[in-house]
Design an enzyme around this catalytic site. Sequence first.
Site, PDB file in Angstrom:
ATOM      1  N   ASN A   9      71.568  68.714  25.696  1.00 33.46           N
ATOM      2  CA  ASN A   9      71.514  67.540  26.578  1.00 33.46           C
ATOM      3  C   ASN A   9      70.410  66.639  26.028  1.00 33.46           C
ATOM      4  O   ASN A   9      69.226  66.849  26.293  1.00 33.46           O
ATOM      5  CB  ASN A   9      71.204  68.031  28.002  1.00 33.46           C
ATOM      6  CG  ASN A   9      71.065  66.900  28.995  1.00 33.46           C
ATOM      7  OD1 ASN A   9      71.066  65.717  28.616  1.00 33.46           O
ATOM      8  ND2 ASN A   9      70.928  67.249  30.261  1.00 33.46           N
ATOM      9  N   ARG A  94      76.116  66.947  26.318  1.00 28.37           N
ATOM     10  CA  ARG A  94      76.207  65.942  27.361  1.00 28.37           C
ATOM     11  C   ARG A  94      76.205  64.588  26.666  1.00 28.37           C
ATOM     12  O   ARG A  94      75.296  64.277  25.895  1.00 28.37           O
ATOM     13  CB  ARG A  94      75.007  66.046  28.284  1.00 28.37           C
ATOM     14  CG  ARG A  94      74.998  64.960  29.315  1.00 28.37           C
ATOM     15  CD  ARG A  94      73.761  65.059  30.153  1.00 28.37           C
ATOM     16  NE  ARG A  94      73.790  64.051  31.202  1.00 28.37           N
ATOM     17  CZ  ARG A  94      72.765  63.806  31.997  1.00 28.37           C
ATOM     18  NH1 ARG A  94      71.660  64.492  31.862  1.00 28.37           N
ATOM     19  NH2 ARG A  94      72.851  62.895  32.916  1.00 28.37           N
ATOM     20  N   HIS A 182      76.078  60.567  36.205  1.00 31.87           N
ATOM     21  CA  HIS A 182      75.746  61.865  36.811  1.00 31.87           C
ATOM     22  C   HIS A 182      77.005  62.702  37.080  1.00 31.87           C
ATOM     23  O   HIS A 182      77.018  63.575  37.953  1.00 31.87           O
ATOM     24  CB  HIS A 182      74.972  61.695  38.142  1.00 31.87           C
ATOM     25  CG  HIS A 182      73.551  61.257  37.950  1.00 31.87           C
ATOM     26  ND1 HIS A 182      72.942  60.318  38.757  1.00 31.87           N
ATOM     27  CD2 HIS A 182      72.620  61.601  37.036  1.00 31.87           C
ATOM     28  CE1 HIS A 182      71.698  60.127  38.357  1.00 31.87           C
ATOM     29  NE2 HIS A 182      71.477  60.878  37.297  1.00 31.87           N
ATOM     30  N   ARG A 242      63.400  53.017  37.867  1.00 31.61           N
ATOM     31  CA  ARG A 242      64.451  51.983  37.846  1.00 31.61           C
ATOM     32  C   ARG A 242      64.568  51.325  39.222  1.00 31.61           C
ATOM     33  O   ARG A 242      64.421  51.990  40.234  1.00 31.61           O
ATOM     34  CB  ARG A 242      65.792  52.610  37.466  1.00 31.61           C
ATOM     35  CG  ARG A 242      65.920  52.911  35.991  1.00 31.61           C
ATOM     36  CD  ARG A 242      67.172  53.695  35.674  1.00 31.61           C
ATOM     37  NE  ARG A 242      66.867  55.064  35.331  1.00 31.61           N
ATOM     38  CZ  ARG A 242      67.765  56.048  35.178  1.00 31.61           C
ATOM     39  NH1 ARG A 242      69.046  55.784  35.346  1.00 31.61           N
ATOM     40  NH2 ARG A 242      67.390  57.254  34.862  1.00 31.61           N
ATOM     41  N   GLU A 380      74.111  71.099  35.453  1.00 37.23           N
ATOM     42  CA  GLU A 380      74.947  70.323  34.538  1.00 37.23           C
ATOM     43  C   GLU A 380      75.282  71.115  33.279  1.00 37.23           C
ATOM     44  O   GLU A 380      76.367  70.987  32.716  1.00 37.23           O
ATOM     45  CB  GLU A 380      74.217  69.018  34.164  1.00 37.23           C
ATOM     46  CG  GLU A 380      74.110  68.069  35.338  1.00 37.23           C
ATOM     47  CD  GLU A 380      73.000  67.035  35.199  1.00 37.23           C
ATOM     48  OE1 GLU A 380      71.833  67.433  34.980  1.00 37.23           O
ATOM     49  OE2 GLU A 380      73.271  65.838  35.301  1.00 37.23           O
TER      50      GLU A 380
END
Length: 392
Positions: A9, A94, A182, A242, A380
């Site tokens: 990832n 990923r 996501h 963010r 994940e």
Amino acid sequence: MTDLILVLNAGSSSIKFALHPAAGSGRKPALTGEIGGIGTAPQFKARNAGGESLDTEVLAGADATADHAALVARLLDWLLAGEWGGRISAAGHRVVHGGRQFDGPVLIDAKVMQALEQLVPLAPLHQPHSLAAIRAIAERLPELPQVACFDTAFHRTQPRLAQLFALPRHLSDEGIIRYGFHGLSYHYIAGVLPDHLGKRADGRIIVAHLGNGASMCAMKERRSIATSMGFTALDGLMMGRRSGSIDPGVLIHLQENKGLDVAAVGRLLYSESGLYGVSGISNDMRDLEASADPHAREAIDLFCYRAALELSSLAAALEGLDAIVFTAGIGEHSEMVRRLVCARLSWLGVALDQTANEAHANRISTTDSAVDVLVIPTDEEAVIAEAARHLI
Ligand code: ADP
């Protein structure tokens, strides 16, 4: 000897990795670790299946100039020289952006790589790092099957209206649409929902993935029907650094009247805003919860207010709500954030069990709450390993 899947990832400043057994999903990884501080001072940490820390010299001499490709090459050398109880038989990655084309994981070949290269402009901060990792592995082990798993793919089931911006049609046609991100986390949660909710798992669910990056996904029959992130991972919720959704007129104003160029606006929105920008203290929820500074509290309150608003908007997309799932760093660990978000949702039938919430229990709603509220840790990497198992 078992086969192992290398799961990678690659983020903007880190590469997380794990070795998962190729057979028997649900088994623990033989190894997990992370290379952090890429571009500044790379650090390496890894643990074996027993949780022991592995002390190594894998990054000896690596400095700020070591890029993702160079660090993956070093990692691979170390992995290939080690004893992990098996042989690496595949790699799973990923990959942030799969565009409109990829609605599920895919075995990587030259054609797929070409398609992924073309998506770089849609995710310039992330996509190049995943592609560099894929190339670095292909160079060292050209025969190794590699699989790409996309953050966008889970959302490709959304109805057209959920994907459209109110922009001129030709822009939508060329791919300026809401993609959502996501997706690997949402895929994982969708997979385990029946264990927690039985038949209600196929009802109207909102999953709140609240980490450094944060988004929400509205699911019906465990498929995405709407999400808070859009064309980029900047939209929707307030995040660690963010801004989340912002009046686009502000961006015009900053450029016209405050002398900010495109790069400065990008920095502002991606790394100087959110919890960090509002608190002026930290992007880490733990620091803010521990702080007595009123700006820290205001940042938390804004985060929770915006989360409740976004959740309510997604409830409208679902035309009702049966369950909320909190996941990722903040969702799994912050009693305070869950409490403040849920306090604004009583009109939707949400009743929180304070004791269960403080205990970080799996179910944190009261028995008579019209909406189930759950805390489920996401995984994940398990989704990537499973996809690689399936495709190879
Ligand atoms: P990423 O998006 O980088 O994968 P994570 O899902 O790991 O992020 O979430 C990271 C965030 O989780 C941190 O910024 C931190 O604010 C928050 N977090 C982790 N543990 C706790 C905790 N015990 N209490 C409150 N917040 C926490």
